[in-house]
Write an enzyme that holds these catalytic residues in place. Structure first.
Site, short mmCIF file in Angstrom:
data_model
loop_
_atom_site.label_atom_id
_atom_site.label_comp_id
_atom_site.label_asym_id
_atom_site.label_seq_id
_atom_site.Cartn_x
_atom_site.Cartn_y
_atom_site.Cartn_z
N HIS A 15 0.83 -1.21 0.00
CA HIS A 15 0.00 0.00 0.00
C HIS A 15 0.86 1.26 0.00
O HIS A 15 1.84 1.37 0.74
CB HIS A 15 -1.05 -0.02 1.11
CG HIS A 15 -0.58 0.22 2.51
ND1 HIS A 15 -0.43 1.48 3.05
CD2 HIS A 15 -0.29 -0.64 3.53
CE1 HIS A 15 -0.07 1.38 4.32
NE2 HIS A 15 0.03 0.11 4.63
N ASP A 31 5.72 2.71 6.72
CA ASP A 31 4.42 2.06 6.58
C ASP A 31 3.64 2.83 5.53
O ASP A 31 3.07 3.87 5.84
CB ASP A 31 3.70 2.07 7.94
CG ASP A 31 2.31 1.48 7.88
OD1 ASP A 31 1.94 0.92 6.83
OD2 ASP A 31 1.58 1.58 8.89
N GLU A 68 -5.22 1.85 2.34
CA GLU A 68 -5.13 0.75 3.31
C GLU A 68 -5.37 1.25 4.71
O GLU A 68 -6.01 0.59 5.52
CB GLU A 68 -3.75 0.09 3.20
CG GLU A 68 -3.60 -1.20 4.02
CD GLU A 68 -3.14 -0.99 5.46
OE1 GLU A 68 -3.13 -1.97 6.21
OE2 GLU A 68 -2.79 0.16 5.83
N HIS A 89 3.87 4.51 12.72
CA HIS A 89 3.00 5.69 12.73
C HIS A 89 3.60 6.84 13.53
O HIS A 89 2.93 7.50 14.33
CB HIS A 89 1.59 5.33 13.25
CG HIS A 89 0.80 4.52 12.26
ND1 HIS A 89 -0.57 4.35 12.32
CD2 HIS A 89 1.19 3.84 11.15
CE1 HIS A 89 -0.98 3.60 11.31
NE2 HIS A 89 0.07 3.26 10.59
ZN LIG Z 1 0.55 -0.47 6.58
#
Ligand SMILES: [Zn+2]
Length: 352
Positions: free
Chosen positions: A65, A177, A209, A319
Site C-alpha cells: 500500500h 508504513d 489501506e 505511525h
Molecule cells: Zn501499513
C-alpha cells in the site's frame, strides 16, 4: 540494492500520499515501473497496477500500500491557525512539536504543530494526552484570510518528509508504513525482468489501506488473482518496552517476516519458506491468530477466496515521524517475492 532502486525508495518516501491523496506518489511509481512493466494501469479508485506477462491463466498479485497516515485541514480560525482531522490511526502525542507540510494545489506550505510550553501547563494539563482536535497548525499566517489564500479546506498534511540513513544499515522516515511494501512489490517485479514467468504478475501500489484496506479490495476484485501476497510493515520488538511474550520476537535486519495463521494460505506459506531456505534468504516467522489489519485481509476474501500470504518488514516506531527499518530487510523481501513468482508453474494449485 542498485543505486536506481535506492533512489526510487527515497523518492516515494519523500512524496506525500495520505489515504485518498496518493496521486503524487502514484505518478512517481508510474514513471519508474514503465521501464520494466509490460502494462501499467491505474483504476478509478487510484490503485496502480504494473503487470508482467499479462494474459497468463495463473494470476499472481503482489500488494504494497502506497498510502500513509496524514491529516486533513478542516477549519481555519480567525487568527489563521489550521485545525485538522486525522487520516488513519494516530497517536496524537507523535504530532506535538513536529514540522508539517500542507500539500496544496500551489505546492507545499510549511507549518508546525505544538502545544503551549510546559511552563504554562497546569499540573492537570501536564498529565493529559493531547487530542488532535485541540492541536493547531501554525503556518505563519496573519489571519484567516491570509491562511485561506494559501491553504484550502480539504488539503492534506504530512510530517516533513525525508529519509535519514543511520548506522547498521538502518534508515528512518515517516511513511515506512508502507512505502517499504510498495518498494518491495515493484522491486520484486523488476527482479523477474530476465526471467520467463508461467504466471501473470500484477504488482499493485494499493490505495487507502490505512482507512480500511480499501484499495486491495477493489484492485483484487479487478485482477481476480488465484494467489496474492501483501507486503506491509510489522512491529519490530527489539527495542525497549515491547513485550516479546505477546508481540513475538521480531528484529530489524533479520529478514522479512513470513506470517502464519488463518489469514495465510498454508501452501503459499510453505512455498515462501522453502524458497527462503533454498536461496539463503534470511526470514523470521510471525504468528497472528486472526484476520490481519493489512491488505492480506481484503485479498484473502476477494470473490471466492484468494490463496494469500502476508510478508512483513520489521519496523520500529510505527505511525511516527521516525519509523525505522533495515534496508537489508527490504532487499531480502524483494528477493523472496521475485523467487516466489519465478517458482510458479502453470498447473500449481493452492487449495489447502
Ligand atoms: Zn501499513
Amino acid at each position: 540494492m542498485t543505486d536506481g532502486a535506492l533512489e526510487f525508495f527515497k523518492n516515494i518516501l519523500e512524496t506525500p500520499s495520505p489515504s485518498g491523496y496518493e496521486q503524487p506518489v502514484q505518478a512517481v511509481v508510474r514513471e519508474y515501473v514503465r521501464g520494466f512493466s509490460e502494462e501499467v494501469t491505474t483504476d478509478a479508485h487510484g490503485n496502480l497496477i504494473a503487470v508482467k506477462n499479462p494474459g497468463a491463466a495463473l494470476r499472481l498479485m503482489f500488494a504494497g500500500h502506497c498510502d500513509q497516515i496524514g491529516l486533513i485541514v478542516s477549519y481555519i480560525d480567525d487568527h489563521g491557525f489550521l485545525y485538522t482531522q486525522p487520516i488513519g490511526g494516530w497517536d496524537p502525542q507523535q504530532l506535538v512539536g513536529q514540522r508539517l507540510t500542507i500539500w496544496t494545489a500551489e505546492g507545499p506550505v510549511l507549518g508546525v504543530i505544538a502545544r503551549k510550553p510546559i511552563h504554562l501547563l497546569t499540573e492537570e494539563q501536564r498529565k493529559q494526552v493531547p487530542k488532535i482536535k485541540d492541536l493547531w497548525i501554525d503556518i505563519g499566517a496573519k489571519d484567516r484570510e491570509d491562511a485561506a489564500s494559501r491553504v484550502r479546506i480539504g488539503d492534506a498534511v504530512t510530517f516533513e518528509l525525508s529519509l535519514q540513513r543511520m548506522a547498521g544499515g538502518l534508515a528512518n522516515s515517516p511513511g515506512m508504513d508502507d512505502k517499504t511494501g510498495l518498494w518491495v512489490v515493484m522491486e520484486a517485479l523488476r527482479r523477474t525482468e530476465s526471467e520467463k514467468l508461467a504466471c501473470s504478475l500484477h504488482a499493485v501500489s494499493t490505495v487507502q489501506e490505512e482507512i480500511g484496506l480499501r484499495g486491495a479490495r477493489t484492485s483484487a476484485y479487478g485482477i481476480d488473482p488465484q494467489v496474492g501476497i501483501a507486503v506491509d510493515v510489522t512491529h519490530a520488538t527489539d527495542c525497549p518496552t515491547i513485550e516479546k511474550e505477546s508481540e513475538g520476537d521480531i528484529k530489524l535486519g533479520r529478514g522479512p517476516v513470513i506470517y502464519r495463521g488463518p489469514n495465510n494460505n498454508p501452501v503459499v506459506v510453505e512455498r515462501l519458506i522453502r524458497i527462503a531456505e533454498e536461496q539463503n534468504i534470511p526470514y523470521q516467522l510471525g504468528a497472528i491468530g486472526r484476520a490481519t489489519p493489512t491488505d492480506a485481509n481484503s485479498l484473502q476474501v476477494t470473490r471466492s477466496g484468494v490463496a494469500t500470504a502476508l510478508v512483513s518488514i520489521p519496523n520500529r516506531y510505527m505511525h511516527s515521524a521516525v519509523e525505522t527499518i533495515s534496508l537489508e530487510d527490504i532487499d531480502h523481501a524483494a528477493d523472496l517475492l521475485a523467487g516466489f513468482a519465478i517458482s510458479l508453474t502453470a498447473d500449481d494449485t493452492f487449495v489447502p
